[in-house]
Write a protein that holds these residues in place. Structure first.
Motif, PDB file in Angstrom:
ATOM      1  N   TYR A 282       0.828  -1.209   0.000  1.00 61.46           N
ATOM      2  CA  TYR A 282       0.000   0.000   0.000  1.00 61.46           C
ATOM      3  C   TYR A 282       0.863   1.260   0.000  1.00 61.46           C
ATOM      4  CZ  TYR A 282      -3.069   3.648   1.836  1.00 61.46           C
ATOM      5  OH  TYR A 282      -3.749   4.821   2.023  1.00 61.46           O
ATOM      6  N   PHE A 285       2.627   1.574  -3.410  1.00 62.74           N
ATOM      7  CA  PHE A 285       1.696   1.933  -4.480  1.00 62.74           C
ATOM      8  C   PHE A 285       1.258   3.385  -4.368  1.00 62.74           C
ATOM      9  CE2 PHE A 285      -3.088   2.155  -4.660  1.00 62.74           C
ATOM     10  CZ  PHE A 285      -3.160   2.620  -5.957  1.00 62.74           C
ATOM     11  N   MET A 286       0.914   3.843  -3.168  1.00 63.49           N
ATOM     12  CA  MET A 286       0.445   5.213  -3.011  1.00 63.49           C
ATOM     13  C   MET A 286       1.567   6.231  -3.179  1.00 63.49           C
ATOM     14  SD  MET A 286      -2.767   5.055  -2.686  1.00 63.49           S
ATOM     15  CE  MET A 286      -3.109   6.744  -2.217  1.00 63.49           C
ATOM     16  N   ARG A 289       1.573   6.711  -7.123  1.00 61.89           N
ATOM     17  CA  ARG A 289       0.248   6.545  -7.732  1.00 61.89           C
ATOM     18  C   ARG A 289       0.139   7.401  -8.991  1.00 61.89           C
ATOM     19  NH1 ARG A 289       0.062   9.832  -3.424  1.00 61.89           N
ATOM     20  NH2 ARG A 289      -1.050  11.845  -3.591  1.00 61.89           N
ATOM     21  N   PHE A 294      -2.217   1.868 -15.037  1.00 60.66           N
ATOM     22  CA  PHE A 294      -2.086   0.854 -13.997  1.00 60.66           C
ATOM     23  C   PHE A 294      -0.624   0.441 -13.896  1.00 60.66           C
ATOM     24  CE2 PHE A 294      -6.567   0.457 -15.012  1.00 60.66           C
ATOM     25  CZ  PHE A 294      -7.143   0.273 -13.761  1.00 60.66           C
ATOM     26  N   SER A 295      -0.009   0.755 -12.781  1.00 57.18           N
ATOM     27  CA  SER A 295       1.379   0.344 -12.574  1.00 57.18           C
ATOM     28  C   SER A 295       1.438  -1.076 -12.035  1.00 57.18           C
ATOM     29  CB  SER A 295       2.072   1.305 -11.611  1.00 57.18           C
ATOM     30  OG  SER A 295       1.438   1.265 -10.343  1.00 57.18           O
ATOM     31  N   GLU A 298       0.460  -1.174  -8.409  1.00 56.62           N
ATOM     32  CA  GLU A 298      -0.980  -1.067  -8.191  1.00 56.62           C
ATOM     33  C   GLU A 298      -1.673  -2.393  -8.459  1.00 56.62           C
ATOM     34  OE1 GLU A 298      -4.813   1.715  -9.482  1.00 56.62           O
ATOM     35  OE2 GLU A 298      -2.838   1.989 -10.445  1.00 56.62           O
ATOM     36  N   THR A 302      -3.659  -4.416  -5.661  1.00 61.94           N
ATOM     37  CA  THR A 302      -5.080  -4.686  -5.856  1.00 61.94           C
ATOM     38  C   THR A 302      -5.383  -6.170  -5.720  1.00 61.94           C
ATOM     39  OG1 THR A 302      -5.220  -2.778  -7.335  1.00 61.94           O
ATOM     40  CG2 THR A 302      -7.020  -4.380  -7.424  1.00 61.94           C
ATOM     41  N   TYR A 340     -11.693  -0.359   0.230  1.00 66.56           N
ATOM     42  CA  TYR A 340     -11.140  -1.107  -0.910  1.00 66.56           C
ATOM     43  C   TYR A 340     -12.207  -1.326  -1.983  1.00 66.56           C
ATOM     44  CZ  TYR A 340      -9.373  -5.013  -3.645  1.00 66.56           C
ATOM     45  OH  TYR A 340      -8.989  -5.833  -4.679  1.00 66.56           O
ATOM     46  N   TYR A 343     -12.862   1.902  -3.807  1.00 64.04           N
ATOM     47  CA  TYR A 343     -11.731   2.165  -4.711  1.00 64.04           C
ATOM     48  C   TYR A 343     -11.799   1.275  -5.943  1.00 64.04           C
ATOM     49  CZ  TYR A 343      -7.149   0.803  -6.504  1.00 64.04           C
ATOM     50  OH  TYR A 343      -6.110   0.437  -7.324  1.00 64.04           O
ATOM     51  N   ARG A 347     -12.233   2.563  -9.730  1.00 63.34           N
ATOM     52  CA  ARG A 347     -11.105   2.311 -10.636  1.00 63.34           C
ATOM     53  C   ARG A 347     -11.546   1.527 -11.866  1.00 63.34           C
ATOM     54  NH1 ARG A 347      -6.692   4.815 -12.226  1.00 63.34           N
ATOM     55  NH2 ARG A 347      -4.754   3.601 -12.120  1.00 63.34           N
ATOM     56  N   LEU A 363      -8.157   6.849  -6.415  1.00 63.98           N
ATOM     57  CA  LEU A 363      -6.907   7.004  -5.666  1.00 63.98           C
ATOM     58  C   LEU A 363      -7.106   7.876  -4.427  1.00 63.98           C
ATOM     59  CD1 LEU A 363      -4.352   7.433  -8.600  1.00 63.98           C
ATOM     60  CD2 LEU A 363      -4.921   5.371  -7.322  1.00 63.98           C
TER      61      LEU A 363
END
Length: 760
Positions: A282, A285-286, A289, A294-295, A298, A302, A340, A343, A347, A363
């Motif tokens: 987390y 990723f943040m 971001r 989409f990395s 991420e 996810t 979650y 989100y 997303r 995000l």
């Protein structure tokens, strides 16, 4: 004395001898030598096939009738523990229920406690009689469980307690036939529940914090007691092989034992590791971001977070929402799961529409998870801390009072909005006044109305900032004090909840996130395609393949560190020279092994036996110690038929003869039965203690009625002694006159001297 041999409950137990004693020397509570139920039979938690003969339904209503008949007024827990209530109410009920030799009695008592608490919740009076009845049920259940612990020693002790607390029962077991149709119509979801789960649902902190209950909780947590629990709903049900309640021996178990993944201690460690991985993903990723794409981080976050949320959802289905919410950090997990899913929905919607707005909103929503995830790790690592224990209850009180305050002060807000026609920021000014940040609202109150505006603002300031905040501080202080005063019971209660949640029956818990997502996608359709036997084989193979390194680590750790010996040899003792048992030295840490710890001398002083000179010096105090022990178990003023004082209660004849001053009347010492080497404790009888009468009189000295009763009893004892002495003299005269009568007169029966003639 008459000795008779008692047949044991099972063939594996040795025979025991029961010795008949005189009534005045017999304990009030007899010691039960064996457990009446067979321990070699398989007892399950998930069904009641083993205990189908137990009248659970009848016991529940019998206990309810007894509790209602003896408790008619409100009493606190301290009053229930009072000597008078204990002797007249609690102890007779414990004796009656314990002598039924029914392991479902504890379950029935806790079911009644839950029902009494439910009845109390529907009444306006908080301190009503139902609360006292619920406390009495919990107190009796605690003492009955303690007797099961005390009366069953040796290797069967842990197994007996496990049967009492973990065996599955249902409330309508062995109910009449006319009850069953109505039950099945109203009870759609039906499963067995063990007594341990009922204690958690009824929040029986006194019961769960008892020594006997914690013994089983610790054994389940460490994996020494294993069983297949009952579950509310399974996502991947694999009930082909169900484990009965038994003691685990790692040296007899397979090397790759997939069931060790759901041991509470192991699972707690795995959950901490899983959450640390989730938190790391987390934060990574943040940090980078990007709403436009989409990395890799991420995607990893996810997928892994989806598996973690699925694990929490399966936990709720396993034991139900009520047990899940008893966990200390459950509200944080539910909050993260909600964030979650919001989100993920935003997303996916942004990805389908191709818009940057929904993706950025997703995000931003996920950024709100930081206040949830960071404290959650502290709750895991410091779950026994007093602050975290009180924080949960204090947050509940804070939320309730804040919602009540917002509801009450919403009228002030409407009045200000209508007075100002919605032009002025009334909400901001009221919030500033509530928290004491700024007084701008009072300064601008004349903008609403010259008279009514200041009146409303000043009234709100008095009620909100002064009155409600004072009430809030008082409520939080009271909550913290109540939890701090009973911190030990609260810690044991949370530990029991964690232990019960850790034992899983659903096969999905054998797969670590994110593999549990694959397990759902593969095994749910497979369940309808293969037989239960092949489904079990495929499941076991896949679990062992995925968790191979982890299973090897667990096997080595249990055999080398956690279980240094097999269960056939007690873990806490080894047999020394001459058959004596001496404690095994625990494994030392590095700083203790090399003398780097200041506490080394504490255990070293007992490692070397003392020399003879020290033993001889200690032996000089034996006479004093023997006299002190004898006084604790000697009855004052207890005489036999010959006028001799009886020996110490619970001592053998040889020990009484060796103790000076134990017998009178020519040095004759009557024999005392030996209770098969059993040391009688203070629970067996309250009669032999010489100081008990004085202590009771001191406790009850406030009552004049009790003092009058004591005086009457003393006068009655003196009268009884005088009557005994008169009867002795009278019988002596009868014996003398009988010996003086000629034998021919006695033989012919023509003249007989009777007691009535002699008196005449």
């Amino acid at each position: 004395m008459e000795q008779q041999q008692q047949r044991p409950a099972t063939g594996a137990r040795a025979t025991t001898l029961r010795i008949e004693e005189p009534p005045e020397r017999r304990p009030l509570l007899q010691h039960r030598a064996t457990f009446p139920h067979e321990l070699d039979r398989n007892v399950f938690c998930c069904h009641t096939d083993t205990h189908t003969q137990l009248p659970v339904y009848t016991n529940i209503h019998r206990i309810r009738r007894d509790i209602i008949s003896v408790i008619e007024d409100y009493l606190s827990l301290d009053q229930l523990r009072d000597v008078r209530i204990n002797v007249s109410v609690v102890r007779p009920l414990v004796d009656k229920l314990y002598e039924q030799d029914d392991i479902s009695i504890v379950y029935c008592l806790l079911i009644n406690r839950a029902h009494f608490l439910d009845e109390q919740s529907h009444l306006s009076n908080r301190q009503n009689v139902n609360f006292t009845r619920a406390m009495l049920c919990e107190l009796i259940a605690t003492r009955i469980l303690r007797r099961f612990n005390e009366d069953n020693e040796g290797p069967d002790n842990l197994l007996v307690l496990a049967h009492v607390l973990i065996a599955g029962f249902e409330p309508f077991q062995n109910c009449p036939d006319e009850i069953r149709p109505n039950v099945h119509q109203s009870a759609t979801w039906h499963r067995t529940i063990p007594a341990l789960e009922v204690a958690i649902l009824s929040e029986s902190r006194l019961f769960l914090s008892s020594t006997s209950c914690q013994k089983i909780v610790d054994a389940i947590y460490e994996g020494r007691v294993i069983y297949t629990p009952s579950s509310w709903l399974d996502l991947i049900p694999d009930r082909y092989k169900q484990r009965p309640i038994s003691l685990y021996n790692p040296r007899e178990a397979p090397l790759l034992n997939q069931y060790r993944l759901i041991v509470p201690r192991t699972r707690n460690m795995l959950e901490i590791i899983q959450f640390v991985i989730l938190l790391g993903l987390y934060v990574a990723f943040m940090t980078e971001r990007d709403a436009s794409q989409f990395s890799i981080l991420e995607v990893c976050f996810t997928v892994y977070a989806g598996g973690w949320v699925l694990d929490q959802f399966a936990t709720i289905l396993e034991h139900g929402w009520r047990v899940y919410t008893q966990n200390l950090w459950s509200f944080l997990d539910v909050a993260f799961a909600a964030i979650y899913w919001i989100y993920l929905a935003l997303r996916v919607y942004g990805w389908k529409t191709g818009g940057i707005g929904p993706a950025q909103q997703a995000l931003d929503v996920m950024a709100m998870a930081a206040p949830v995830l960071i404290p959650r790790l502290a709750f895991n690592l410091l779950s026994d801390n007093m602050v975290f224990l009180a924080l949960r209850a204090m947050m509940s009180d804070f939320t309730a009072l804040t919602a009540l305050a917002a509801w009450c002060f919403f009228g002030f807000l409407l009045s200000l909005v209508w007075l100002g026609n919605g032009i002025f920021p009334a909400v901001k000014w009221m919030i500033y006044i509530w928290f004491g940040l700024d007084g701008s609202g009072i300064q601008h109150s004349t903008d609403f109305h010259e008279i009514l505006g200041p009146s409303l603002m000043i009234a709100f300031a008095f009620l909100g900032n002064t009155l409600f905040l004072t009430i809030l501080v008082s409520m939080l202080s009271t909550t913290f004090s109540s939890i701090a005063s009973n911190a030990s019971a609260e810690i044991q209660f949370r530990r029991a909840v964690l232990t019960l949640e850790g034992v899983k029956a659903d096969a999905i818990f054998a797969y670590q996130p994110p593999f549990n997502i694959l397990a759902i996608l593969i095994f749910l359709p497979l369940k309808f395609c293969v037989s239960p036997r092949w489904f079990h084989k495929i499941h076991v193979f896949s679990v062992r393949l995925i968790n191979l390194p982890l299973l090897l680590i667990i096997a080595v750790a249990e055999r080398r560190m956690l279980w240094p010996q097999s269960l056939e040899t007690p873990r806490s003792s080894i047999v020394g020279h001459g058959g004596s048992s001496k404690p095994r030295k625990p494994r030392l840490w590095f700083w203790e092994k090399w003398g780097l710890s200041s506490s080394n001398d504490f255990s070293t002083v007992f490692d070397t036996p003392p020399p003879d000179s020290v033993l001889s010096e200690i032996a000089t105090d034996d006479d004093l110690t023997r006299n002190l022990i004898r006084r604790q178990f000697t009855r004052h003023g207890t005489l036999d038929a010959a006028g001799n004082q009886l020996p110490a209660f619970g001592l053998t004849a040889e020990a009484a003869a060796a103790t000076p001053g134990m017998a009178t009347g020519g040095g004759l010492t009557p024999k005392t039965p030996n209770h098969q080497g059993k040391t009688l404790n203070r629970r067996d009888s309250i009669a032999p203690f010489p100081g008990l009468r004085a202590e009771l009189q001191g406790v009850l000295s406030e009552s004049d009625e009790v003092s009058a009763i004591t005086t009457r009893l003393e006068a009655l004892e003196e009268s009884t002694q005088r009557i005994e002495s008169m009867l002795e003299r009278l019988m002596a005269r009868v014996d003398e006159e009988t010996e003086s009568v000629p034998e021919d007169i006695v033989g012919s029966g023509s003249s007989r001297t009777t007691l009535r003639d002699d008196i005449g």
